[in-house]
Design an enzyme around this catalytic site. Structure first.
Site, mmCIF file in Angstrom:
data_model
loop_
_atom_site.group_PDB
_atom_site.id
_atom_site.type_symbol
_atom_site.label_atom_id
_atom_site.label_comp_id
_atom_site.label_asym_id
_atom_site.label_seq_id
_atom_site.Cartn_x
_atom_site.Cartn_y
_atom_site.Cartn_z
ATOM 1 N N HIS A 19 0.851 -1.210 0.000
ATOM 2 C CA HIS A 19 0.000 0.000 0.000
ATOM 3 C C HIS A 19 0.881 1.253 0.000
ATOM 4 O O HIS A 19 0.633 2.201 -0.743
ATOM 5 C CB HIS A 19 -0.873 0.057 1.261
ATOM 6 C CG HIS A 19 -1.933 -1.003 1.359
ATOM 7 N ND1 HIS A 19 -2.140 -1.735 2.503
ATOM 8 C CD2 HIS A 19 -2.870 -1.415 0.471
ATOM 9 C CE1 HIS A 19 -3.160 -2.573 2.309
ATOM 10 N NE2 HIS A 19 -3.613 -2.393 1.088
ATOM 11 N N LYS A 43 -16.474 -7.269 9.726
ATOM 12 C CA LYS A 43 -17.085 -7.391 11.048
ATOM 13 C C LYS A 43 -16.014 -7.675 12.086
ATOM 14 O O LYS A 43 -16.211 -7.489 13.264
ATOM 15 C CB LYS A 43 -18.112 -8.525 11.030
ATOM 16 C CG LYS A 43 -19.337 -8.182 10.226
ATOM 17 C CD LYS A 43 -20.483 -9.139 10.532
ATOM 18 C CE LYS A 43 -21.658 -8.916 9.617
ATOM 19 N NZ LYS A 43 -21.594 -9.697 8.380
ATOM 20 N N ARG A 92 -1.769 -6.302 -8.055
ATOM 21 C CA ARG A 92 -0.502 -7.014 -7.818
ATOM 22 C C ARG A 92 -0.294 -8.115 -8.827
ATOM 23 O O ARG A 92 0.802 -8.345 -9.313
ATOM 24 C CB ARG A 92 -0.500 -7.641 -6.409
ATOM 25 C CG ARG A 92 -0.428 -6.633 -5.286
ATOM 26 C CD ARG A 92 -0.857 -7.249 -3.986
ATOM 27 N NE ARG A 92 -2.248 -7.713 -4.083
ATOM 28 C CZ ARG A 92 -2.947 -8.195 -3.076
ATOM 29 N NH1 ARG A 92 -2.403 -8.316 -1.888
ATOM 30 N NH2 ARG A 92 -4.203 -8.574 -3.236
ATOM 31 N N SER A 130 -2.894 -7.695 3.131
ATOM 32 C CA SER A 130 -3.345 -7.391 4.497
ATOM 33 C C SER A 130 -3.885 -8.649 5.154
ATOM 34 O O SER A 130 -3.691 -8.885 6.332
ATOM 35 C CB SER A 130 -4.465 -6.347 4.476
ATOM 36 O OG SER A 130 -3.992 -5.125 4.026
#
Ligand code: PNS
Length: 157
Positions: A19, A43, A92, A130
């Protein structure tokens, strides 16, 4: 002279070196880049939105045309509110392409004047995500990543 403002949206849970690499590339192309963290993206977030804002703010500190914000609801509405002309997203590998194309075309349907621009991060970040960094954090930090921080996320990504 026209200036171009772009939004780089994402969950950033957590922000990775990929990022940060993309943000640096975007900052060289656009006059202003707003890194926009989606609130309520999952969530089960690992980092709170405030922690993500802090990590990203640290990560972009040396780039003076980059700011960090949060948004709720539709990206196109946030882009309109910000008077941005473009959305920046990273690709990517080919595996990212289909999802990104779907989002870009839906956003175009919702807001035809908003362009999505794709950039590729450095190849060394091609297999970093991530999701994987998050998995490692969730399963218990190793000594070098004891603190859930930007530095720790950078060690892993
Ligand atoms: O980093 P991510 O999780 O892949 O980012 C996805 C994100 C935040 C860019 C996307 O989910 C988004 O824009 N959400 C906001 C809601 C929205 O506008 N949805 C329609 C886009 S198809």
């Amino acid at each position: 002279m026209n200036t171009v403002k772009a939004i780089y949206p994402g969950s950033f849970d957590p922000v990775t070196n990929g990022h940060l690499d993309l943000i640096a590339r975007g900052s060289r192309i656009f006059d202003h880049l707003v890194v926009a963290i989606l609130r309520n993206s999952s969530k089960n977030p690992l980092f709170t939105v405030d922690e993500r804002v802090e990590m990203l703010t640290d990560g972009v500190a040396s780039l003076n045309n980059v700011s960090v914000a949060t948004f709720d609801g539709l990206l196109v509405d946030f882009a309109r509110e910000q008077q941005a002309q473009a959305v920046l997203r990273g690709i990517r590998a080919i595996s990212d392409y289909e999802y990104e194309l779907q989002m870009a075309l839906m956003n175009r349907r919702l807001s035809p004047e908003l362009e999505t621009i794709f950039l590729m991060p450095d190849g060394k970040y091609s297999f970093v995500s991530s999701r994987l960094v998050k998995e490692v954090f969730e399963r218990g930090p190793r000594p070098e990543i004891r603190h859930r921080s930007l530095e720790a996320a950078q060690v892993l990504s």
